[in-house]
Scaffold this motif. Structure first.
Motif, short mmCIF file in Angstrom:
data_model
loop_
_atom_site.label_atom_id
_atom_site.label_comp_id
_atom_site.label_asym_id
_atom_site.label_seq_id
_atom_site.Cartn_x
_atom_site.Cartn_y
_atom_site.Cartn_z
N SER A 9 0.82 -1.21 0.00
CA SER A 9 0.00 0.00 0.00
C SER A 9 0.85 1.26 0.00
CB SER A 9 -0.95 0.00 1.19
OG SER A 9 -0.19 0.00 2.39
N ALA A 10 2.11 1.16 0.40
CA ALA A 10 2.98 2.34 0.42
C ALA A 10 3.62 2.61 -0.93
CB ALA A 10 4.07 2.15 1.47
N LEU A 11 3.64 1.63 -1.81
CA LEU A 11 4.24 1.81 -3.13
C LEU A 11 3.24 2.41 -4.11
CD1 LEU A 11 6.17 -1.56 -3.49
CD2 LEU A 11 7.12 0.68 -2.99
N PRO A 12 3.71 3.22 -5.03
CA PRO A 12 2.79 3.77 -6.02
C PRO A 12 2.32 2.65 -6.94
CG PRO A 12 5.04 4.38 -6.55
CD PRO A 12 5.07 3.71 -5.22
N PRO A 13 1.14 2.78 -7.50
CA PRO A 13 0.64 1.74 -8.40
C PRO A 13 1.52 1.66 -9.65
CG PRO A 13 -0.84 3.62 -8.39
CD PRO A 13 0.19 3.86 -7.33
N THR A 14 1.72 0.47 -10.13
CA THR A 14 2.58 0.28 -11.29
C THR A 14 1.81 0.38 -12.60
OG1 THR A 14 2.28 -2.10 -11.14
CG2 THR A 14 4.21 -1.15 -10.04
N LYS A 15 0.51 0.46 -12.53
CA LYS A 15 -0.29 0.59 -13.75
C LYS A 15 -0.11 1.99 -14.33
CE LYS A 15 -3.82 -2.64 -12.26
NZ LYS A 15 -5.23 -2.81 -11.97
N LEU A 16 -0.52 2.17 -15.55
CA LEU A 16 -0.39 3.47 -16.21
C LEU A 16 -1.56 4.40 -15.88
CD1 LEU A 16 0.91 2.41 -19.72
CD2 LEU A 16 2.18 3.38 -17.83
N GLY A 17 -2.34 4.08 -14.86
CA GLY A 17 -3.48 4.91 -14.50
C GLY A 17 -3.09 6.34 -14.17
N ALA A 18 -2.12 6.50 -13.29
CA ALA A 18 -1.69 7.84 -12.90
C ALA A 18 -0.98 8.55 -14.05
CB ALA A 18 -0.78 7.78 -11.68
N VAL A 19 -0.18 7.81 -14.78
CA VAL A 19 0.52 8.39 -15.93
C VAL A 19 -0.49 8.77 -17.01
CG1 VAL A 19 2.18 7.92 -17.76
CG2 VAL A 19 2.64 7.16 -15.44
N GLY A 20 -1.46 7.91 -17.21
CA GLY A 20 -2.50 8.22 -18.20
C GLY A 20 -3.29 9.46 -17.83
N LYS A 21 -3.62 9.58 -16.55
CA LYS A 21 -4.34 10.78 -16.09
C LYS A 21 -3.48 12.03 -16.25
CE LYS A 21 -7.32 8.46 -12.79
NZ LYS A 21 -7.66 8.26 -11.38
N ALA A 22 -2.20 11.90 -15.92
CA ALA A 22 -1.29 13.05 -16.07
C ALA A 22 -1.17 13.44 -17.54
CB ALA A 22 0.08 12.72 -15.49
N TRP A 23 -1.08 12.44 -18.42
CA TRP A 23 -0.98 12.74 -19.85
C TRP A 23 -2.24 13.43 -20.35
CZ3 TRP A 23 2.47 13.60 -23.28
CH2 TRP A 23 2.12 13.65 -24.61
N ASP A 24 -3.42 13.01 -19.86
CA ASP A 24 -4.67 13.68 -20.24
C ASP A 24 -4.66 15.14 -19.80
OD1 ASP A 24 -5.60 11.37 -21.38
OD2 ASP A 24 -6.82 10.78 -19.65
N GLU A 25 -4.15 15.41 -18.60
CA GLU A 25 -4.07 16.78 -18.11
C GLU A 25 -3.13 17.63 -18.97
OE1 GLU A 25 -5.74 18.47 -15.72
OE2 GLU A 25 -7.00 16.68 -15.67
N VAL A 26 -1.98 17.06 -19.32
CA VAL A 26 -1.03 17.78 -20.17
C VAL A 26 -1.64 18.06 -21.53
CG1 VAL A 26 1.16 17.56 -21.41
CG2 VAL A 26 1.04 16.99 -19.00
N SER A 27 -2.32 17.08 -22.08
CA SER A 27 -2.95 17.23 -23.39
C SER A 27 -4.04 18.30 -23.35
CB SER A 27 -3.55 15.90 -23.85
OG SER A 27 -4.18 16.04 -25.07
N ALA A 28 -4.86 18.29 -22.29
CA ALA A 28 -5.92 19.28 -22.15
C ALA A 28 -5.34 20.67 -21.97
CB ALA A 28 -6.83 18.93 -20.98
N SER A 29 -4.28 20.79 -21.17
CA SER A 29 -3.70 22.12 -20.96
C SER A 29 -3.01 22.61 -22.24
CB SER A 29 -2.72 22.12 -19.79
OG SER A 29 -1.61 21.30 -20.06
N PHE A 30 -2.45 21.70 -23.04
CA PHE A 30 -1.86 22.10 -24.32
C PHE A 30 -2.94 22.58 -25.27
CE2 PHE A 30 -0.33 21.14 -28.63
CZ PHE A 30 0.77 21.98 -28.65
N ASP A 31 -4.09 21.91 -25.28
CA ASP A 31 -5.21 22.37 -26.11
C ASP A 31 -5.67 23.76 -25.68
OD1 ASP A 31 -5.22 20.14 -27.68
OD2 ASP A 31 -6.88 19.16 -26.63
N ARG A 32 -5.75 23.99 -24.38
CA ARG A 32 -6.14 25.32 -23.89
C ARG A 32 -5.11 26.37 -24.27
NH1 ARG A 32 -8.43 22.26 -19.54
NH2 ARG A 32 -6.47 22.23 -18.40
N PHE A 33 -3.83 26.00 -24.21
CA PHE A 33 -2.77 26.93 -24.62
C PHE A 33 -2.90 27.27 -26.10
CE2 PHE A 33 1.38 27.22 -26.74
CZ PHE A 33 1.81 28.43 -26.23
N CYS A 34 -3.12 26.26 -26.95
CA CYS A 34 -3.27 26.51 -28.39
C CYS A 34 -4.49 27.36 -28.67
CB CYS A 34 -3.36 25.19 -29.14
SG CYS A 34 -1.82 24.27 -29.17
N LEU A 35 -5.58 27.12 -27.97
CA LEU A 35 -6.78 27.92 -28.14
C LEU A 35 -6.53 29.37 -27.75
CD1 LEU A 35 -9.81 28.22 -28.70
CD2 LEU A 35 -10.20 27.54 -26.33
#
Length: 136
Positions: A9-35
């Motif tokens: 429980s002390a280790l971060p999850p090894t799945k790409l769930g957190a990375v996937g969420k972070a990538w979605d945030e970066v993608s959304a903020s890049f879209d807002r920047f372009c707009l």
């Protein structure tokens, strides 16, 4: 030799769930920047068009074709909807509205229609629409 024991429980999850969420945030903020950058560039082009038609702000020149008449909101299609853009209004010396060439080209471009056509071509159904749409 010391042994370290760490619970799972002390280790971060090894799945790409957190990375996937972070990538979605970066993608959304890049879209807002372009707009934001696109809206800013369009605003600068419209101000240039207004200056060509009316001359410099608060200046009285003989060669002007019209005069400034405030500002208004217009809408341009972007991804899943329309974005409000503030644009200058210009009237000719007879009182008729003058079209700004940069605004006319931006409205005629139909970015929203092209985006919707691309979604149809890649066979996005209405159930999968939310996955295909980025936050703007």
């Amino acid at each position: 030799m010391k042994r370290f024991s760490t619970t799972m429980s002390a280790l971060p999850p090894t799945k790409l769930g957190a990375v996937g969420k972070a990538w979605d945030e970066v993608s959304a903020s890049f879209d807002r920047f372009c707009l934001a950058a696109g809206v800013e560039a369009l605003g600068a082009m419209m101000e240039t068009d207004a200056n060509e038609a009316c001359g410099a702000r608060h200046a009285r020149s003989q060669g002007r074709r019209g005069h400034r008449w405030g500002r208004t909101q217009g809408k341009i299609g972007f991804h899943a909807g329309k974005v409000a853009v503030e644009r200058p209004r210009v009237r000719d010396l007879a009182g008729q509205e003058l079209a700004l060439p940069s605004w006319e080209r931006a409205v005629a471009e139909d970015w929203l229609g092209k985006w919707a056509m691309n979604l149809m071509l890649i066979n996005v159904s209405t159930r999968k629409f939310r996955r295909a749409v980025r936050a703007s």
